[in-house]
Scaffold this motif. Sequence first.
Motif, PDB file in Angstrom:
ATOM      1  N   LEU A 104     -14.006  20.269 -83.279  1.00  0.00           N
ATOM      2  CA  LEU A 104     -12.749  20.178 -84.016  1.00  0.00           C
ATOM      3  C   LEU A 104     -11.954  18.961 -83.585  1.00  0.00           C
ATOM      4  O   LEU A 104     -11.870  18.648 -82.401  1.00  0.00           O
ATOM      5  N   ILE A 162       0.527  20.415 -84.662  1.00  0.00           N
ATOM      6  CA  ILE A 162      -0.750  19.756 -84.468  1.00  0.00           C
ATOM      7  C   ILE A 162      -1.614  20.150 -85.645  1.00  0.00           C
ATOM      8  O   ILE A 162      -1.771  21.329 -85.933  1.00  0.00           O
ATOM      9  N   PHE A 191      -5.148  20.380 -87.497  1.00  0.00           N
ATOM     10  CA  PHE A 191      -6.582  20.444 -87.197  1.00  0.00           C
ATOM     11  C   PHE A 191      -7.406  20.146 -88.439  1.00  0.00           C
ATOM     12  O   PHE A 191      -7.042  20.524 -89.555  1.00  0.00           O
ATOM     13  N   GLY A 192      -8.558  19.485 -88.246  1.00  0.00           N
ATOM     14  CA  GLY A 192      -9.558  19.378 -89.278  1.00  0.00           C
ATOM     15  C   GLY A 192     -10.366  20.662 -89.338  1.00  0.00           C
ATOM     16  O   GLY A 192     -10.205  21.552 -88.486  1.00  0.00           O
ATOM     17  N   SER A 193     -11.236  20.758 -90.335  1.00  0.00           N
ATOM     18  CA  SER A 193     -12.012  21.999 -90.505  1.00  0.00           C
ATOM     19  C   SER A 193     -13.281  22.009 -89.663  1.00  0.00           C
ATOM     20  O   SER A 193     -13.989  23.011 -89.629  1.00  0.00           O
ATOM     21  N   GLY A 194     -13.561  20.903 -88.966  1.00  0.00           N
ATOM     22  CA  GLY A 194     -14.635  20.901 -87.992  1.00  0.00           C
ATOM     23  C   GLY A 194     -15.982  20.435 -88.510  1.00  0.00           C
ATOM     24  O   GLY A 194     -16.237  20.387 -89.718  1.00  0.00           O
ATOM     25  N   TYR A 219      -1.941  30.255 -83.532  1.00  0.00           N
ATOM     26  CA  TYR A 219      -2.627  29.610 -84.639  1.00  0.00           C
ATOM     27  C   TYR A 219      -3.366  30.673 -85.440  1.00  0.00           C
ATOM     28  O   TYR A 219      -3.684  31.747 -84.930  1.00  0.00           O
ATOM     29  N   GLN A 231      -6.917  30.948 -87.920  1.00  0.00           N
ATOM     30  CA  GLN A 231      -8.126  30.255 -88.350  1.00  0.00           C
ATOM     31  C   GLN A 231      -8.841  31.112 -89.384  1.00  0.00           C
ATOM     32  O   GLN A 231      -9.367  32.171 -89.055  1.00  0.00           O
ATOM     33  N   GLY A 247      -9.578  24.856 -91.024  1.00  0.00           N
ATOM     34  CA  GLY A 247      -9.110  24.411 -89.724  1.00  0.00           C
ATOM     35  C   GLY A 247      -8.078  25.371 -89.169  1.00  0.00           C
ATOM     36  O   GLY A 247      -7.647  26.298 -89.842  1.00  0.00           O
ATOM     37  N   LEU A 248      -7.683  25.129 -87.946  1.00  0.00           N
ATOM     38  CA  LEU A 248      -6.639  25.953 -87.336  1.00  0.00           C
ATOM     39  C   LEU A 248      -5.289  25.627 -87.970  1.00  0.00           C
ATOM     40  O   LEU A 248      -4.934  24.476 -88.146  1.00  0.00           O
TER      41      LEU A 248
END
Lengths: 111, 117
Positions: A87, A99, A101-104, B35, B37, B42-43
Amino acid sequence: EDQVTQSPEALRLQEGESSSLNCSYTVSGLRGLFWYRQDPGKGPEFLFTLYSAGEEKEKERLKATLTKKESFLHITAPKPEDSATYLCAVQGYSSASKIIFGSGTRLSIRP
Amino acid sequence: GAGVSQSPSNKVTEKGKDVELRCDPISGHTALYWYRQSLGQGLEFLIYFQGNSAPDKSGLPSDRFSAERTGGSVSTLTIQRTQQEDSAVYLCASSLGEGGAYQETQYFGPGTRLLVL
């Protein structure tokens, strides 16, 4: 609006076959770019933080690099135990506390 | 020392019921984050605590979601009148919180897998 896009979504490699994962980002002033590793059923595990273009960090077979638009996670001679989802996340000055996050990228290393 | 712990690890509930999710941060960490998910996503940031205060709760998706933290340690995330779209893994993280919390390493718990039927 801050955005993070990771590619590819999934990557299958043979043990020992080096490759790179990509993280493209759009942010109004970068405070930090983070890489995490996530194993199935577990929370993300911190790998690196990068702060400015040109910065590089290494840990075992992993090296993270940063430009003004993207970050790469280079994996050299991977082993099956490197299989996980990786990630990428960014924090920008304009987004204050968030923050993003991308989906990985799901990485699978075959023995 | 012990890492971040969360309970329960799994929760199955019926639509319309309330649920409480618990997070125990690393001892001495003053910053705590929640968070969400979802599968293939993504988170998603929900809320940030510094001590017992929540300077940023902008990520909470609706007023059905609330969180509190007591004694600067344990935090509880409450979802009222659960909906099927609330099904996800809820992750908690903590960090030292000593200076610019968002540049600090966040340590994550294993998550609570919530399924709303």
